[in-house]
Design a protein around this motif. Structure first.
Motif, PDB file in Angstrom:
ATOM      1  N   GLY A  62     -31.539 -46.297 -60.727  1.00 35.79           N
ATOM      2  CA  GLY A  62     -31.469 -45.228 -59.731  1.00 35.79           C
ATOM      3  C   GLY A  62     -30.938 -43.913 -60.245  1.00 35.79           C
ATOM      4  O   GLY A  62     -30.756 -42.977 -59.460  1.00 35.79           O
TER       5      GLY A  62
ATOM      6  N   PRO B 287     -42.538 -46.547 -63.039  1.00 33.20           N
ATOM      7  CA  PRO B 287     -43.179 -47.279 -61.947  1.00 33.20           C
ATOM      8  C   PRO B 287     -42.934 -46.669 -60.567  1.00 33.20           C
ATOM      9  O   PRO B 287     -43.638 -47.009 -59.611  1.00 33.20           O
ATOM     10  N   TYR B 288     -41.929 -45.750 -60.452  1.00 35.44           N
ATOM     11  CA  TYR B 288     -41.574 -45.194 -59.154  1.00 35.44           C
ATOM     12  C   TYR B 288     -42.077 -43.767 -58.947  1.00 35.44           C
ATOM     13  O   TYR B 288     -41.871 -43.183 -57.875  1.00 35.44           O
TER      14      TYR B 288
ATOM     15  N   TYR C 202     -30.441 -45.607 -55.245  1.00 35.97           N
ATOM     16  CA  TYR C 202     -31.146 -44.471 -55.862  1.00 35.97           C
ATOM     17  C   TYR C 202     -30.562 -43.143 -55.383  1.00 35.97           C
ATOM     18  O   TYR C 202     -31.254 -42.127 -55.334  1.00 35.97           O
TER      19      TYR C 202
ATOM     20  N   SER D  93     -29.469 -51.986 -61.058  1.00 35.60           N
ATOM     21  CA  SER D  93     -30.264 -51.213 -60.088  1.00 35.60           C
ATOM     22  C   SER D  93     -29.735 -49.789 -59.958  1.00 35.60           C
ATOM     23  O   SER D  93     -30.507 -48.856 -59.745  1.00 35.60           O
TER      24      SER D  93
ATOM     25  N   ARG E 231     -44.913 -42.370 -58.305  1.00 37.51           N
ATOM     26  CA  ARG E 231     -45.811 -42.096 -57.176  1.00 37.51           C
ATOM     27  C   ARG E 231     -45.121 -42.180 -55.820  1.00 37.51           C
ATOM     28  O   ARG E 231     -45.677 -41.792 -54.810  1.00 37.51           O
ATOM     29  N   GLY E 232     -43.868 -42.653 -55.800  1.00 39.13           N
ATOM     30  CA  GLY E 232     -43.131 -42.711 -54.546  1.00 39.13           C
ATOM     31  C   GLY E 232     -42.378 -41.437 -54.228  1.00 39.13           C
ATOM     32  O   GLY E 232     -41.788 -41.318 -53.167  1.00 39.13           O
ATOM     33  N   HIS E 233     -42.397 -40.458 -55.152  1.00 35.59           N
ATOM     34  CA  HIS E 233     -41.676 -39.201 -54.952  1.00 35.59           C
ATOM     35  C   HIS E 233     -42.656 -38.043 -54.900  1.00 35.59           C
ATOM     36  O   HIS E 233     -43.401 -37.802 -55.850  1.00 35.59           O
TER      37      HIS E 233
ATOM     38  N   LEU F  72     -37.458 -39.852 -63.427  1.00 37.15           N
ATOM     39  CA  LEU F  72     -37.882 -40.985 -62.607  1.00 37.15           C
ATOM     40  C   LEU F  72     -38.316 -42.162 -63.465  1.00 37.15           C
ATOM     41  O   LEU F  72     -38.974 -41.988 -64.492  1.00 37.15           O
TER      42      LEU F  72
END
Length: 346
Positions: A50, A337-338, A317, A46, A340-342, A334
């Motif tokens: 990150g 898959p992540y 992260y 993880s 759109r979270g930033h 990034l």
């Protein structure tokens, strides 16, 4: 400008940024076999997801009785290789590099029936009194470090770190508080550490760097200071260490937590002292959870790398969030898959 997110190279080790996850025991082994579990897999991978540049797996015992507790990982047996290989492969798939810290707890081995140490001096009144190692046993431990390094290479680690800090066995030999021997290991407190470095260096690939974590200062009466540390680090450098991971403490009441007056970046000046004194690259560590503090260490050229411990325990992260906070994250940094979270991304 060189900053936290600039690449770094040391021999054949190429890192995508300057951020290190330091070794932190998880006490999550389910049996007494020292084999890494699914917890360790998720924990380390993880942090690779990150954005961490270099991940250092927790101190793993080179001997069953060399672990701090029986719930720590080990690398004394070939049967432990497969679980580590699963972790290194997944970390590499995420673009990070990974090391393992090889160590022996010495008199701090809580679950050993009778701990061993340079001298028969207990850590405190609550601890078991260790048995002083014989010369033959010392030679056997040097071989155990060597064999553990071979297993680390087979498991796919990009480098190894020797634990010579925080009051564990190598530290116990080079500290005047714990090495009261009258033989050659007492007359030359750095001898054991040098023999370990040389033995490990012999079996690592030529272009694989060797790291070593040291306590540059002991916070206790009669303990050594940074000038003393500089000299044993000089010996270890000559024996084959390529980079020092500079911490402090470990003997007496103050351990690696830093004590009551430890503030942000409290150990950076120690790392800078070793760096400038030996002209050797260093990793700075200690209360560097602040993005700005960590960035300043690199920008001001006080260390080549920074290790983020507790900050990365609370935030897998941390690197991505630091890049976002310090000027905007690059989309290619990034995980897809992540993305759109930033929102603040370049």
């Amino acid at each position: 400008m060189t900053d936290l997110f600039a690449p770094y190279e040391l021999k054949a080790l190429t890192l995508k940024n300057r951020v290190v996850m330091p070794p932190m025991c998880q006490y999550a082994v389910e049996q007494e076999d020292g084999i890494a579990t699914d917890w360790h897999f998720v924990h380390y991978v993880s942090r690779a997801v990150g954005g961490t540049g270099l991940i250092i797996v927790e101190m793993s015992g080179i001997h069953p009785d060399g672990r701090i507790t029986s719930r720590d990982t080990g690398i004394w047996d070939d049967r432990q290789i497969a679980a580590f290989k699963r972790i290194t492969s997944a970390v590499h798939a995420e673009g990070a590099k990974i090391a393992i810290q090889l160590g022996h707890a010495g008199r701090k081995a809580v679950d050993a029936a009778v701990p061993v140490a340079p001298s028969a001096v207990a850590f405190d009144e609550r601890s078991k009194t260790p048995r002083a190692l014989t010369r033959e046993e010392i030679a056997g431990l040097v071989t155990a470090y060597r064999d553990a390094a071979l297993r680390a290479v087979e498991a796919g680690f990009d480098t190894v770190e020797l634990h010579g800090a925080h009051g564990y066995l190598i530290h116990q030999f080079h500290s005047p508080l714990t090495n009261l021997r009258e033989d050659e290991y007492g007359q030359d407190p750095a001898l054991f550490g040098m023999q370990v470095v040389e033995a490990v260096r012999e079996v690592l690939p030529v272009e694989m760097p060797l790291l070593m974590r040291v306590s540059a200062k002991e916070y206790v009466e009669g303990g050594y200071n940074e000038a003393y540390a500089l000299e044993f680090c000089r010996r270890y450098k000559d024996a084959g260490v390529d980079m020092f991971h500079v911490s402090s403490g470990g003997e007496g009441p103050i351990g690696s937590n830093g004590g009551p007056n430890a503030g942000p970046a409290y150990q950076v000046e120690l790392a800078e002292y070793i760096r400038s004194g030996l002209h050797v690259p260093v990793i700075a560590v200690g209360r560097l959870e602040s993005y700005e503090e960590a960035q300043a260490v690199i920008v001001e050229a006080k260390a080549e790398l920074v290790a983020i411990g507790r900050g990365m325990l609370s935030d897998p992260y941390w690197v991505l969030h630091a890049e976002e906070a310090l000027g905007g994250i690059r989309v290619e940094h990034l995980p897809k898959p992540y993305v759109r979270g930033h929102w603040n991304k370049k």
